[in-house]
Write a protein that holds these residues in place. Structure first.
Motif, PDB file in Angstrom:
ATOM      1  N   TRP A 231       0.954  -1.259   0.127  1.00 45.80           N
ATOM      2  CA  TRP A 231      -0.033  -0.058   0.020  1.00 45.80           C
ATOM      3  C   TRP A 231       0.970   1.297   0.034  1.00 45.80           C
ATOM      4  CZ3 TRP A 231      -4.757  -0.699  -1.514  1.00 45.80           C
ATOM      5  CH2 TRP A 231      -5.410  -1.750  -1.302  1.00 45.80           C
ATOM      6  N   ALA A 232       1.836   1.128   0.618  1.00 46.23           N
ATOM      7  CA  ALA A 232       2.898   2.426   1.011  1.00 46.23           C
ATOM      8  C   ALA A 232       3.516   2.747  -0.336  1.00 46.23           C
ATOM      9  CB  ALA A 232       3.883   1.888   1.805  1.00 46.23           C
ATOM     10  N   GLY A 233       3.871   1.517  -1.230  1.00 47.52           N
ATOM     11  CA  GLY A 233       4.295   1.873  -2.550  1.00 47.52           C
ATOM     12  C   GLY A 233       3.332   2.350  -3.559  1.00 47.52           C
ATOM     13  N   ILE A 234       2.235   2.203  -3.549  1.00 50.56           N
ATOM     14  CA  ILE A 234       0.981   2.636  -4.264  1.00 50.56           C
ATOM     15  C   ILE A 234       0.837   4.050  -4.049  1.00 50.56           C
ATOM     16  CG2 ILE A 234      -1.562   2.533  -5.123  1.00 50.56           C
ATOM     17  CD1 ILE A 234      -1.180  -0.589  -4.431  1.00 50.56           C
ATOM     18  N   ALA A 235       0.731   4.402  -2.564  1.00 50.54           N
ATOM     19  CA  ALA A 235       0.637   5.695  -2.352  1.00 50.54           C
ATOM     20  C   ALA A 235       1.706   6.677  -2.642  1.00 50.54           C
ATOM     21  CB  ALA A 235       0.427   5.764  -0.618  1.00 50.54           C
ATOM     22  N   ALA A 236       2.971   6.136  -2.466  1.00 47.80           N
ATOM     23  CA  ALA A 236       4.079   6.890  -2.994  1.00 47.80           C
ATOM     24  C   ALA A 236       4.344   6.933  -4.577  1.00 47.80           C
ATOM     25  CB  ALA A 236       5.323   6.173  -2.397  1.00 47.80           C
ATOM     26  N   GLY A 237       3.376   6.288  -5.261  1.00 46.49           N
ATOM     27  CA  GLY A 237       3.586   6.687  -6.637  1.00 46.49           C
ATOM     28  C   GLY A 237       4.504   5.457  -7.363  1.00 46.49           C
ATOM     29  N   ARG A 238       4.778   4.549  -6.626  1.00 45.73           N
ATOM     30  CA  ARG A 238       5.821   3.532  -7.126  1.00 45.73           C
ATOM     31  C   ARG A 238       5.164   2.475  -7.900  1.00 45.73           C
ATOM     32  NH1 ARG A 238       7.880   4.077  -1.942  1.00 45.73           N
ATOM     33  NH2 ARG A 238       7.273   1.945  -1.278  1.00 45.73           N
ATOM     34  N   GLY A 239       3.922   2.361  -8.200  1.00 44.82           N
ATOM     35  CA  GLY A 239       3.143   1.562  -8.729  1.00 44.82           C
ATOM     36  C   GLY A 239       1.747   1.341  -8.603  1.00 44.82           C
ATOM     37  N   VAL A 240       1.179   0.292  -8.966  1.00 43.35           N
ATOM     38  CA  VAL A 240      -0.515   0.013  -8.810  1.00 43.35           C
ATOM     39  C   VAL A 240      -0.533  -1.336  -8.523  1.00 43.35           C
ATOM     40  CG1 VAL A 240      -1.046   1.821 -10.634  1.00 43.35           C
ATOM     41  CG2 VAL A 240      -0.767  -0.551 -11.505  1.00 43.35           C
ATOM     42  N   ASN A 241      -2.119  -1.607  -8.300  1.00 45.59           N
ATOM     43  CA  ASN A 241      -2.266  -3.206  -8.024  1.00 45.59           C
ATOM     44  C   ASN A 241      -3.757  -3.509  -8.403  1.00 45.59           C
ATOM     45  OD1 ASN A 241      -1.517  -5.926  -7.511  1.00 45.59           O
ATOM     46  ND2 ASN A 241      -1.663  -5.627  -5.266  1.00 45.59           N
ATOM     47  N   LEU A 242      -3.931  -4.624  -8.366  1.00 46.02           N
ATOM     48  CA  LEU A 242      -5.445  -4.982  -8.577  1.00 46.02           C
ATOM     49  C   LEU A 242      -5.901  -5.571  -7.102  1.00 46.02           C
ATOM     50  CD1 LEU A 242      -5.631  -6.935 -12.102  1.00 46.02           C
ATOM     51  CD2 LEU A 242      -5.740  -4.670 -11.707  1.00 46.02           C
ATOM     52  N   VAL A 243      -6.919  -5.051  -6.740  1.00 43.74           N
ATOM     53  CA  VAL A 243      -7.408  -5.486  -5.235  1.00 43.74           C
ATOM     54  C   VAL A 243      -8.756  -5.518  -5.512  1.00 43.74           C
ATOM     55  CG1 VAL A 243      -5.570  -4.258  -4.250  1.00 43.74           C
ATOM     56  CG2 VAL A 243      -7.976  -3.194  -4.620  1.00 43.74           C
ATOM     57  N   VAL A 244      -9.533  -6.419  -4.590  1.00 44.56           N
ATOM     58  CA  VAL A 244     -11.097  -6.781  -4.569  1.00 44.56           C
ATOM     59  C   VAL A 244     -11.713  -5.429  -4.211  1.00 44.56           C
ATOM     60  CG1 VAL A 244     -11.132  -9.081  -4.011  1.00 44.56           C
ATOM     61  CG2 VAL A 244     -11.041  -7.386  -2.113  1.00 44.56           C
ATOM     62  N   ALA A 245     -12.790  -4.994  -5.031  1.00 43.80           N
ATOM     63  CA  ALA A 245     -13.721  -4.068  -5.229  1.00 43.80           C
ATOM     64  C   ALA A 245     -13.949  -3.269  -3.485  1.00 43.80           C
ATOM     65  CB  ALA A 245     -15.000  -4.130  -5.850  1.00 43.80           C
ATOM     66  N   SER A 246     -14.277  -4.700  -2.511  1.00 45.55           N
ATOM     67  CA  SER A 246     -14.476  -4.235  -1.361  1.00 45.55           C
ATOM     68  C   SER A 246     -13.682  -3.667  -0.317  1.00 45.55           C
ATOM     69  CB  SER A 246     -15.063  -5.497  -0.657  1.00 45.55           C
ATOM     70  OG  SER A 246     -13.963  -6.468  -0.778  1.00 45.55           O
ATOM     71  N   LEU A 247     -12.385  -3.527  -1.045  1.00 46.32           N
ATOM     72  CA  LEU A 247     -11.123  -2.750  -0.189  1.00 46.32           C
ATOM     73  C   LEU A 247     -11.620  -1.394  -0.301  1.00 46.32           C
ATOM     74  CD1 LEU A 247      -8.149  -4.805  -0.749  1.00 46.32           C
ATOM     75  CD2 LEU A 247      -9.165  -4.699   1.142  1.00 46.32           C
ATOM     76  N   ALA A 248     -12.276  -0.902  -1.061  1.00 43.56           N
ATOM     77  CA  ALA A 248     -12.756   0.583  -0.992  1.00 43.56           C
ATOM     78  C   ALA A 248     -13.470   0.962   0.199  1.00 43.56           C
ATOM     79  CB  ALA A 248     -13.726   0.816  -2.364  1.00 43.56           C
ATOM     80  N   ARG A 249     -13.845   0.070   0.827  1.00 42.21           N
ATOM     81  CA  ARG A 249     -14.426   0.530   2.371  1.00 42.21           C
ATOM     82  C   ARG A 249     -13.405   0.987   3.381  1.00 42.21           C
ATOM     83  NH1 ARG A 249     -19.280  -3.703   3.215  1.00 42.21           N
ATOM     84  NH2 ARG A 249     -20.187  -3.757   0.792  1.00 42.21           N
ATOM     85  N   GLN A 250     -12.092   0.651   2.966  1.00 43.44           N
ATOM     86  CA  GLN A 250     -10.922   0.936   3.925  1.00 43.44           C
ATOM     87  C   GLN A 250      -9.895   1.107   3.422  1.00 43.44           C
ATOM     88  OE1 GLN A 250     -11.502  -0.955   7.974  1.00 43.44           O
ATOM     89  NE2 GLN A 250      -9.590   0.117   8.491  1.00 43.44           N
ATOM     90  N   LEU A 251      -9.690   2.133   2.707  1.00 42.99           N
ATOM     91  CA  LEU A 251      -8.328   2.245   1.761  1.00 42.99           C
ATOM     92  C   LEU A 251      -7.216   3.054   2.624  1.00 42.99           C
ATOM     93  CD1 LEU A 251      -9.507   3.158  -1.956  1.00 42.99           C
ATOM     94  CD2 LEU A 251      -8.357   0.969  -1.345  1.00 42.99           C
ATOM     95  N   PRO A 252      -6.217   2.923   2.687  1.00 47.33           N
ATOM     96  CA  PRO A 252      -5.136   3.712   2.923  1.00 47.33           C
ATOM     97  C   PRO A 252      -5.253   5.194   2.371  1.00 47.33           C
ATOM     98  CG  PRO A 252      -4.106   1.586   2.618  1.00 47.33           C
ATOM     99  CD  PRO A 252      -5.608   1.715   1.795  1.00 47.33           C
ATOM    100  N   ARG A 253      -4.693   5.975   3.110  1.00 48.42           N
ATOM    101  CA  ARG A 253      -4.527   7.534   2.769  1.00 48.42           C
ATOM    102  C   ARG A 253      -3.784   7.545   1.597  1.00 48.42           C
ATOM    103  NH1 ARG A 253      -3.631  11.992   7.107  1.00 48.42           N
ATOM    104  NH2 ARG A 253      -5.451  11.107   7.775  1.00 48.42           N
TER     105      ARG A 253
END
Length: 307
Positions: A231-253
């Protein structure tokens, strides 16, 4: 010697009917056999419970006291029998369900709430684990059933697909795709994927990698991604990922989910349990899943032989 429950039932029948004849009819026993059992009960206790005359049967003071106790004991015995049968049927007792993060925000809460309503006497204990630990947890009998992304399992482990959940793209808030109505999966060809190693989450890894390959490219992986630092890597702009839709309920900042264009890839979620001597509540849990997601189960259970 202690009195038998059968003798207590006979005594209660006679005491309530005040008649050996009518009591014998109620308990479907010959009157002579009933009289013999009551006499044996009195001999065992060493007290007289009934005063018998040609016209009537009355309780002695000891008999009146014993009658009240017998009713409580027989009621408790009946409840014990019902409870044992309910546990054997998976409607009572305790079941331990392990789950991975893919089930934490939607699948598991929906299932536990459903079981609480449909099987209120069944206590559900839950524990979050890595998918790689599913087999060990089951074989060590540290859980009775697990919810994890679909994958293959060794001998002695049974599985059944219980639902499928759509995958979405997790990107940083400032990513060019953030806020897009939908993204073509092939458009992620040049991105680095913050994907957990396969040894940590084999089913999840295979689902993401397989979706990318179906879109025509091999995903480039960040070799340092694992656990929460993905998650930290995505938030820092170092990449993306595919995750289940239900994780939208509690995404990291700093992270947003973007829908994928059709055909939308999905993650298969399986219920997994020991094939040999499964917990009695496994069928009840599977039935609950089928009631919640009737169109998403895939046939019957798949089981390898114990070994």
């Amino acid at each position: 010697m202690e009195p038998e429950l059968r003798q207590m039932r006979y005594f209660v029948a006679v005491a309530e009917r005040r008649s050996f004849t009518r009591a014998a009819e109620d308990v479907y026993v010959a009157q002579q056999a009933l009289s013999q059992q009551i006499k044996a009960l009195e001999d065992t206790l060493g007290v007289r419970l009934l005063d018998r005359t040609s016209r009537r049967v009355d309780l002695t003071p000891a008999g009146a006291a014993y009658l009240a106790d017998c009713k409580r004991l027989l009621s408790a015995a009946g409840r014990a029998t019902q409870h044992a049968r309910a546990v054997a049927a998976g409607e009572a007792g305790k079941v331990r369900i392990a789950y991975t993060v893919t089930a934490v925000y939607e699948t598991l809460p929906a299932l536990t709430a459903h079981l609480a309503e449909r099987a209120p006497r069944l206590k559900v204990e839950t524990r979050e684990i890595f998918a790689a630990d599913v087999c060990r947890m089951l074989r060590d009998e540290r859980c009775d059933l697990a919810l994890a992304p679909g994958t293959g399992y060794p001998n002695g482990i049974a599985r059944q697909t219980v639902r499928r959940e759509e995958l979405r793209v997790a990107v940083r808030d400032g990513h060019p795709y953030a806020g897009a109505p939908a993204v073509e999966l092939a458009g992620l060809r040049g991105e680095t994927f913050q994907l957990w190693p396969r040894e940590m989450a084999p089913g999840y890894y295979d689902a993401v990698a397989g979706a990318c390959r179906a879109a025509g490219f091999e995903p480039v992986l960040d070799e340092t991604a694992s656990g929460s630092n993905a998650w930290a890597g995505i938030a820092a702009g170092r990449g993306v990922n595919l995750v289940v839709a239900s994780l939208a309920r509690q995404l990291p900042r700093g992270i947003t989910l973007v829908p994928l264009a059709k055909p939308v890839p999905v993650l298969r979620i399986d219920a997994v349990w020991r094939a040999e001597h499964p917990h009695p509540a496994v069928p009840r849990v599977l039935a609950g899943c089928a009631e919640l997601w009737p169109g998403e189960t895939a046939g019957g259970a798949v089981s390898a032989p114990p070994g």
